[in-house]
Design an enzyme around this catalytic site. Structure first.
Site, PDB file in Angstrom:
ATOM      1  N   GLU A  35      12.261  56.990  37.994  1.00  0.00           N
ATOM      2  CA  GLU A  35      11.400  56.978  36.855  1.00  0.00           C
ATOM      3  C   GLU A  35      11.747  56.147  35.801  1.00  0.00           C
ATOM      4  O   GLU A  35      13.112  56.208  35.684  1.00  0.00           O
ATOM      5  CB  GLU A  35      10.866  58.249  36.673  1.00  0.00           C
ATOM      6  N   GLU A 178      16.192  55.801  37.140  1.00  0.00           N
ATOM      7  CA  GLU A 178      15.126  54.773  37.449  1.00  0.00           C
ATOM      8  C   GLU A 178      15.261  54.007  38.900  1.00  0.00           C
ATOM      9  O   GLU A 178      14.561  53.272  39.081  1.00  0.00           O
ATOM     10  CB  GLU A 178      14.905  53.529  36.351  1.00  0.00           C
TER      11      GLU A 178
END
Length: 214
Positions: A35, A178
């Site tokens: 994310e 991420e």
């Protein structure tokens, strides 16, 4: 007020499950989570603190690099959020709705979808870990779809992995969530499969087979 209603949390989880279904249909054999966002280690720390029954200060790190004052403000904000919403650890959906974000709820659905579709999901950093924890609290059988990649240097990352009974493949002090750690671990999975599928036997290598010495 709460970040989202229970119905919205269910909708976000369903979106995550649908995403995995679509990926499976398009031929994916494995998915990695990740994310990007601002402030989402805050929501993750809040959710983890309640689900694991641990003090907020223990579950809260500096995220992208907070100062001491910033860290104290973050802890204070989480404690106020918990006090205002009084979430119940026995009700993971309620915890997710009260303290989580749509990112965590959607990722939670990805882990549930992985279990439903028999697709392995490689978990990345702290936020992915908290989403996986939510999934496993909602459905303990979802644990079989969760694979740990790395352990984040966020203090709570180790605690979340322990709660999931998962061991990280990579411990590299990554401050990233991420998907970097998940992608970095993929060659290790490939290597393990190569050994499993293609390793020759002692006999083929001309080595005397090992006999246990009693």
């Amino acid at each position: 007020g709460p970040a989202m209603t229970r119905a919205q949390a269910v909708q976000a989880i369903a979106a995550g499950i649908a995403l995995v279904r679509a990926q499976k249909q398009s031929g994916a054999q494995l998915l990695a989570t990740g994310e990007m966002g601002i402030g989402n280690t805050t929501t993750s720390s809040a959710v983890a603190s309640v689900l694991l029954g641990r003090p907020v200060a223990e579950m809260t790190g500096r995220g992208a690099g907070l100062s001491d004052a910033g860290l104290n403000r973050k802890i204070d904000a989480i404690e106020r959020g918990i006090a205002r919403n009084h979430p119940d650890a026995a009700d993971p959906l309620g915890v997710l709705a009260a303290l989580g974000g749509f990112d965590i709820a959607g990722l939670c659905g990805v882990f549930l979808g992985g279990a439903l579709e028999r697709l392995p999901i490689v978990m990345d950093g702290f936020i992915s870990g908290v989403a996986a924890l939510c999934a496993v609290r909602l459905c303990p059988a979802a644990e079989k779809a969760v694979f740990a990649s790395h352990v984040s240097s966020e203090p709570a990352a180790h605690i979340v992995l322990d709660a999931l009974c998962k061991k990280p493949l990579i411990t590299a002090e990554l401050h990233l969530g991420e998907g970097t750690g998940a992608v970095a671990s993929l060659p290790l999975w490939d290597m393990a499969l190569a050994v499993y599928n293609g390793c020759y036997s002692f006999a083929e290598g001309g080595i005397t087979p090992y006999t246990p010495q009693c």
